[in-house]
Write an enzyme that holds these catalytic residues in place. Structure first.
Site, PDB file in Angstrom:
ATOM      1  NE  ARG A 131      -4.167  28.004 -40.256  1.00 46.93           N
ATOM      2  CZ  ARG A 131      -4.670  27.270 -39.297  1.00 46.93           C
ATOM      3  NH1 ARG A 131      -4.744  25.975 -39.429  1.00 46.93           N
ATOM      4  NH2 ARG A 131      -5.075  27.816 -38.168  1.00 46.93           N
TER       5      ARG A 131
ATOM      6  NE  ARG B 166      -0.927  28.962 -39.334  1.00 48.70           N
ATOM      7  CZ  ARG B 166      -0.963  29.525 -40.535  1.00 48.70           C
ATOM      8  NH1 ARG B 166      -0.727  28.794 -41.601  1.00 48.70           N
ATOM      9  NH2 ARG B 166      -1.233  30.797 -40.677  1.00 48.70           N
TER      10      ARG B 166
ATOM     11  CB  VAL C  37      -9.157  28.468 -34.605  1.00 46.47           C
ATOM     12  CG1 VAL C  37      -8.520  28.476 -35.978  1.00 46.47           C
ATOM     13  CG2 VAL C  37      -9.976  27.194 -34.384  1.00 46.47           C
ATOM     14  CG  ASP C  38      -6.453  28.599 -28.683  1.00 47.70           C
ATOM     15  OD1 ASP C  38      -5.944  28.792 -29.806  1.00 47.70           O
ATOM     16  OD2 ASP C  38      -5.820  28.729 -27.623  1.00 47.70           O
ATOM     17  CG  LEU C  39      -5.612  32.839 -29.158  1.00 46.96           C
ATOM     18  CD1 LEU C  39      -4.322  33.498 -29.640  1.00 46.96           C
ATOM     19  CD2 LEU C  39      -5.812  33.123 -27.665  1.00 46.96           C
TER      20      LEU C  39
ATOM     21  CG  ASP D  74       4.567  35.314 -43.370  1.00 49.20           C
ATOM     22  OD1 ASP D  74       4.611  34.192 -42.842  1.00 49.20           O
ATOM     23  OD2 ASP D  74       3.521  35.972 -43.492  1.00 49.20           O
TER      24      ASP D  74
ATOM     25  CB  ILE E  18       5.665  33.377 -35.318  1.00 49.89           C
ATOM     26  CG1 ILE E  18       6.369  34.732 -35.147  1.00 49.89           C
ATOM     27  CG2 ILE E  18       4.147  33.545 -35.530  1.00 49.89           C
ATOM     28  CD1 ILE E  18       5.852  35.612 -34.042  1.00 49.89           C
TER      29      ILE E  18
ATOM     30  NE  ARG F  95      -1.975  28.573 -50.165  1.00 53.11           N
ATOM     31  CZ  ARG F  95      -2.390  28.125 -49.003  1.00 53.11           C
ATOM     32  NH1 ARG F  95      -1.946  26.978 -48.558  1.00 53.11           N
ATOM     33  NH2 ARG F  95      -3.238  28.809 -48.276  1.00 53.11           N
TER      34      ARG F  95
HETATM   35  N1  EPU Z   1      -2.358  30.837 -32.442  1.00 53.92           N
HETATM   36  C1  EPU Z   1      -2.968  30.139 -31.432  1.00 53.92           C
HETATM   37  N2  EPU Z   1      -4.335  30.195 -31.321  1.00 53.92           N
HETATM   38  C2  EPU Z   1      -5.091  30.921 -32.192  1.00 53.92           C
HETATM   39  C3  EPU Z   1      -4.463  31.638 -33.231  1.00 53.92           C
HETATM   40  C4  EPU Z   1      -3.082  31.565 -33.327  1.00 53.92           C
HETATM   41  O1  EPU Z   1      -2.307  29.483 -30.629  1.00 53.92           O
HETATM   42  O2  EPU Z   1      -6.332  30.923 -32.042  1.00 53.92           O
HETATM   43  C5  EPU Z   1      -0.893  30.755 -32.573  1.00 53.92           C
HETATM   44  C6  EPU Z   1      -0.455  30.192 -33.922  1.00 53.92           C
HETATM   45  O3  EPU Z   1      -0.464  28.774 -33.914  1.00 53.92           O
HETATM   46  C7  EPU Z   1       0.921  30.781 -34.080  1.00 53.92           C
HETATM   47  C8  EPU Z   1       0.786  32.152 -33.410  1.00 53.92           C
HETATM   48  O4  EPU Z   1      -0.373  32.069 -32.580  1.00 53.92           O
HETATM   49  O5  EPU Z   1       1.863  30.020 -33.395  1.00 53.92           O
HETATM   50  C9  EPU Z   1       0.617  33.321 -34.356  1.00 53.92           C
HETATM   51  O6  EPU Z   1      -0.398  33.029 -35.302  1.00 53.92           O
HETATM   52  P1  EPU Z   1      -1.328  34.156 -35.968  1.00 53.92           P
HETATM   53  O7  EPU Z   1      -2.733  33.886 -35.581  1.00 53.92           O
HETATM   54  O8  EPU Z   1      -0.743  35.488 -35.671  1.00 53.92           O
HETATM   55  O9  EPU Z   1      -1.122  33.826 -37.501  1.00 53.92           O
HETATM   56  P2  EPU Z   1      -2.235  33.674 -38.608  1.00 53.92           P
HETATM   57  O10 EPU Z   1      -3.239  34.753 -38.468  1.00 53.92           O
HETATM   58  O11 EPU Z   1      -2.703  32.276 -38.651  1.00 53.92           O
HETATM   59  C10 EPU Z   1      -1.050  35.261 -40.306  1.00 53.92           C
HETATM   60  C11 EPU Z   1      -0.581  35.151 -41.720  1.00 53.92           C
HETATM   61  C12 EPU Z   1       0.640  34.246 -41.779  1.00 53.92           C
HETATM   62  C13 EPU Z   1       1.731  34.856 -40.895  1.00 53.92           C
HETATM   63  C14 EPU Z   1       1.206  35.033 -39.469  1.00 53.92           C
HETATM   64  C15 EPU Z   1       2.177  35.708 -38.543  1.00 53.92           C
HETATM   65  C16 EPU Z   1      -2.614  35.320 -42.978  1.00 53.92           C
HETATM   66  C17 EPU Z   1      -3.606  34.665 -43.872  1.00 53.92           C
HETATM   67  N3  EPU Z   1      -1.633  34.561 -42.526  1.00 53.92           N
HETATM   68  O12 EPU Z   1      -1.382  33.933 -39.901  1.00 53.92           O
HETATM   69  O13 EPU Z   1       1.078  34.234 -43.124  1.00 53.92           O
HETATM   70  O14 EPU Z   1       2.850  34.008 -40.881  1.00 53.92           O
HETATM   71  O15 EPU Z   1      -0.016  35.810 -39.499  1.00 53.92           O
HETATM   72  O16 EPU Z   1       2.535  36.943 -39.039  1.00 53.92           O
HETATM   73  O17 EPU Z   1      -2.701  36.513 -42.720  1.00 53.92           O
HETATM   74  C18 EPU Z   1       1.849  33.288 -45.132  1.00 53.92           C
HETATM   75  O18 EPU Z   1       1.353  34.275 -45.709  1.00 53.92           O
HETATM   76  O19 EPU Z   1       2.618  32.475 -45.691  1.00 53.92           O
HETATM   77  C19 EPU Z   1       1.525  33.072 -43.730  1.00 53.92           C
HETATM   78  C20 EPU Z   1       1.699  31.897 -43.124  1.00 53.92           C
END
Ligand code: EPU
Length: 432
Positions: free
Chosen positions: A96, A125, A127-129, A310, A332, A402
């Protein structure tokens, strides 16, 4: 498909060196799209996710060169020019975080077409934000046939981006796009994870002007161009926490080096509350546990500096053998308890209801075949297996690959009985 077999019961003694952080490394690799000069990343983890991303970046025009130096693994990424601003579905869906190439492609070329990543095992998950941030910076966004078409022909413009919810990926994406925008950007309600401070530190070395990364308000003054740099990837706090929990589960005395205890303070406090002996050292930490049963403690996942989502599966594994009932709340992701039924196959007593899991400690676990469902869930199963009687075989180990570098080797050096069954070996076994 490879599997991992673990025979439980061995005490762990010795030293485990911690690798560079996966979730930093992949964003730092993406930052290489922002300049035509070389970006050298040291302390690079060698993981399936960094390989996936390397494949996508090469397609976009990045030269990716990996080296094993005396100082450890390094990767140099050079993007003389963007040869394609298209990130196709088959590459983005594998990982992702590939979606984060959108902002840098847009900043450098004025346009990009990037596949929407789709949902995954731990939640929807969206990507609206991310898209909100890019639109605030002046990009025109259209969604069509599963792709994001983004345009900013006259460049991105600094803006105030106020996130309605905290997102690690969207904060990083805004940062990656704003560094080359015209004027000043303020990101409010930014995520504070150490990986964001690490990305900002690297961008500053590349010539970006950023203040406040690692706090909820980040200020960026756009610059016309960035240049090359050398940057050391920050230690992997999730790998740190995982091995700390492995040592606590198996019992023994393990030192984790090349890491920073402050990054996992929320976890360490909970481990101490449960009865694990923790020593915070200059270059890492020491975890000790001798025989006595741990106490059940409650945990709620939260954005940093709270308890990391995590590490939730791994902590749940520890609680399966604790004395009493532990309540674990996941705030989360909406679907991050898939390890619970697999832990139950080992004899754990867990009741899940919505975002809450009640873990009633049992006297012992027994090895069984189990299935990995995502990266952190699968390592939770490995941790449980370290204390289970007999053999546990974890299937679908590609999830582990991964994000954990040489997991079975690192665990074996401290005395765990872990081996990988390669899919080829399996066919051999079947043929015999
Ligand atoms: N969210 C939205 N809209 C968005 C983006 C996020 O609703 O546009 C929601 C997500 O669905 C979730 C929450 O906001 O419910 C938090 O998501 P966040 O964007 O913070 O997570 P991420 O950037 O997708 C990263 C790590 C994850 C880790 C999370 C939280 C990476 C590549 N991934 O994901 O790591 O769990 O932050 O700390 O940095 C992993 O390494 O196994 C993993 C899943």
């Amino acid at each position: 498909m490879d599997r991992i077999a673990i025979i439980g019961g061995a005490r762990l003694e010795g030293v485990i060196p911690i690798s560079g952080a996966k979730n930093s490394a992949i964003k730092l690799m993406v930052a290489s799209l922002l300049t035509d000069q070389p970006l050298t990343l040291t302390n690079m983890p060698r993981l399936a996710d960094t390989r996936f991303l390397g494949r996508l970046l090469r397609r976009l025009g990045v030269e990716v060169e990996e080296r094993e130096s005396a100082d450890g693994p390094q990767t140099t990424l050079t993007t003389p020019e963007i040869v394609s601003a298209i990130a196709p579905y088959e590459l983005v869906r594998q990982m992702r975080a590939s979606f984060n190439v959108l902002g840098p492609l847009l900043a450098r070329t004025g346009q990009a077409k990037v596949s929407l990543p789709g949902g995954c095992a731990i939640g929807a998950r969206p990507v609206d934000l991310h898209l909100m941030a890019l639109e605030a910076l002046g990009a025109r966004i259209d969604l069509n046939e599963g792709y994001v078409y983004a345009q900013a022909p006259r460049g991105l413009k600094g803006a105030e981006i106020r996130f309605p919810a905290v997102s690690v990926g969207a904060t990083e994406h805004a940062l990656l796009a704003a560094v080359l925008a015209h004027g000043e950007t303020v990101i409010a309600n930014a995520a504070c994870e150490p990986e964001i401070a690490d990305l900002a530190e690297c961008l500053v070395k590349m010539g970006a002007r950023i203040e406040g990364a690692g706090t909820p308000v980040i200020r960026i003054v756009g610059v016309a161009q960035l240049h090359g740099a050398t940057h050391e990837v920050t230690p992997d706090r999730i790998e740190t926490g995982t091995y700390a929990l492995a040592a606590a589960m198996a019992g023994g005395d393990v030192r984790l080096t090349r890491t920073r205890p402050a990054m996992v303070e929320a976890l360490l406090a909970k481990m101490e509350e449960a009865g694990v002996e923790v020593r915070r050292l200059d270059d890492g930490l020491a975890i000790k546990r001798n025989g006595s049963r741990l106490s059940a403690v409650e945990v709620t996942t939260d954005p940093y500096p709270g308890f990391a989502t995590d590490l939730q599966a791994q902590f749940m594994a520890l609680m399966t053998l604790a004395d009493g009932e532990s309540v674990i709340r996941e705030t989360i992701f909406e679907n991050r308890f898939m390890h619970a039924p697999e832990l139950a196959r080992l004899g754990a007593d867990i009741a899940v209801s919505g975002g809450e899991a009640r873990v009633r400690g049992v006297a012992g676990l027994n090895g069984a075949p189990v299935m990995a469902t995502d990266l952190r869930a699968s390592v939770g199963l490995v941790i449980a297996a370290l204390a289970a009687r007999g053999e546990t075989v974890v299937d679908r180990v590609y999830h582990l690959d991964r994000g954990f570098e040489r997991l079975e080797e690192k665990l074996s050096t401290v005395g765990a009985r872990v081996r990988r069954i390669r899919s080829g070996d399996e066919e051999l076994e079947a043929a015999e």
